[in-house]
Scaffold this active site. Structure first.
Site, mmCIF file in Angstrom:
data_model
loop_
_atom_site.group_PDB
_atom_site.id
_atom_site.type_symbol
_atom_site.label_atom_id
_atom_site.label_comp_id
_atom_site.label_asym_id
_atom_site.label_seq_id
_atom_site.Cartn_x
_atom_site.Cartn_y
_atom_site.Cartn_z
ATOM 1 N N TYR A 67 0.847 -1.190 0.000
ATOM 2 C CA TYR A 67 0.000 0.000 0.000
ATOM 3 C C TYR A 67 0.887 1.246 0.000
ATOM 4 O O TYR A 67 1.337 1.723 1.037
ATOM 5 C CB TYR A 67 -0.925 0.012 1.216
ATOM 6 N N GLN A 186 -7.675 -14.049 4.484
ATOM 7 C CA GLN A 186 -8.195 -12.753 4.036
ATOM 8 C C GLN A 186 -8.601 -12.878 2.572
ATOM 9 O O GLN A 186 -7.819 -13.292 1.724
ATOM 10 C CB GLN A 186 -7.153 -11.641 4.204
#
Length: 340
Positions: A67, A186
């Site tokens: 990110y 996830q």
């Protein structure tokens, strides 16, 4: 910390194997805070957003080196100073931007890459341990045994407390569990992207895993604030998300309008609260709530303390079937593997 007078919300919580505190069933997701693929970022607003989430009672923050090529982790590290031990910090490993001239992401879950990434993440986050360390994407060029073995070694060493995988199949998780204690899967999960209903979610229930559902608001589609004239610029990933292209965009927005009406008339809630509530009722799930501005946390207190009726669950499915003739998943987000 900010000086908000808003009282903390009452959060449902869930236990994650290896972590000594229960996690709130909504986590703050920080993909947009990194800026990359979200049209840039504002660090001051991002830190205020993290503080706002903590003030409201969220105790788990999910981030990743990918990110913003480490930027989101750095921002999180600055924001959590002085309160790190009260929080569950989840980050990831296994995406490499050093392999190509344009710094595009490639999967790399080799032991050598993981050894480097763990030290970089610890430094950026300003901590000496990570609560939940997750493999970001499976790497077809590295044996799962190699990846799992190094992560288990880091867990036993104390640098990480719990291990997760992201975007793994059931078969890949079965292989992974031979070499490491697995606690979390996830996966993309929301009202519009429900592929895990058929395999990942039942597997998690059977194997005592928690599912961290990312994209819980489907890149803003389920926020209730999106309009048909919304333009996406720069490197915003929604420029390439098929859901945000005509004619599909109109289909999804039409479904949101009907869901918004149901949420208001039946529960006096927002469509955003309905979407997260739905997700939390599907099993051992935890919703990742992405935000990069403090006001984007608003509404979190509407999620808990109520349930969707069986009749309305059926009505939700009917709304989706009526408005979205060709539903599409989150496949477009998968980064390419390395060439070698």
């Amino acid at each position: 910390m900010n000086t908000s007078t808003q009282k903390p919300a009452h959060f449902d919580k869930i236990s994650i194997k290896g972590i000594d505190k229960s996690a709130t069933r909504v986590a703050l997701g920080t993909w947009a805070i990194g800026g990359w693929m979200w049209g840039g970022t504002d660090d001051d607003a991002s830190i205020k957003t993290i503080h706002r989430a903590i003030d409201l009672g969220i105790n788990i923050i999910d981030t990743a080196p990918a990110y913003g090529r480490g930027h989101a982790e750095e921002v999180v590290g600055k924001a959590i100073k002085g309160q790190r031990d009260n929080l569950i910090i989840a980050t990831k490993v296994g995406l490499d931007w050093t392999l190509t001239p344009d710094q595009s992401m490639r999967r790399n879950s080799s032991a050598s890459r993981i050894k480097k990434e763990i030290e970089d993440s610890l430094r950026r986050l300003g901590t000496d341990y990570i609560d939940l360390y997750q493999v970001h994407w499976p790497d077809p060029l590295v044996p799962i045994e190699e990846t799992a073995t190094i992560l288990e070694a880091l867990r036993k060493e104390g640098k990480i407390r719990s291990i997760g995988v992201s975007n793994y199949s059931v078969q890949q998780m079965d292989e992974f569990k031979k070499y490491a204690e697995l606690a979390v899967s996830q996966s993309p999960y929301n009202l519009f992207e429900r592929e895990i209903d058929k395999d990942i979610l039942p597997y998690a229930q059977k194997n005592d895993l928690v599912v961290l559902g990312y994209g819980a608001l489907c890149r803003g589609l389920l926020s209730g604030r999106m309009t048909a004239d919304r333009a996406f610029t720069g490197d915003d990933l929604r420029k390439t998300d098929p859901k945000f292209q005509k004619p599909r965009f109109e289909h999804y927005l039409a479904a949101v309008e009907e869901l918004k009406k149901l949420a208001k008339e039946h529960y006096n809630k927002s469509v955003l609260a309905l979407a997260i509530r739905w997700m939390l009722e599907q099993g051992p799930t935890l919703a990742l709530w992405g935000a990069r501005k403090p006001e984007q946390i608003d509404g979190i207190d509407e999620v808990f303390g109520w349930q969707i009726s069986d009749e309305d669950l059926k009505q939700i499915d009917a709304i989706l079937a009526k408005n979205i003739p060709n539903p599409i998943g989150a496949e477009f987000m998968a980064p390419p593997p390395r060439d070698k």
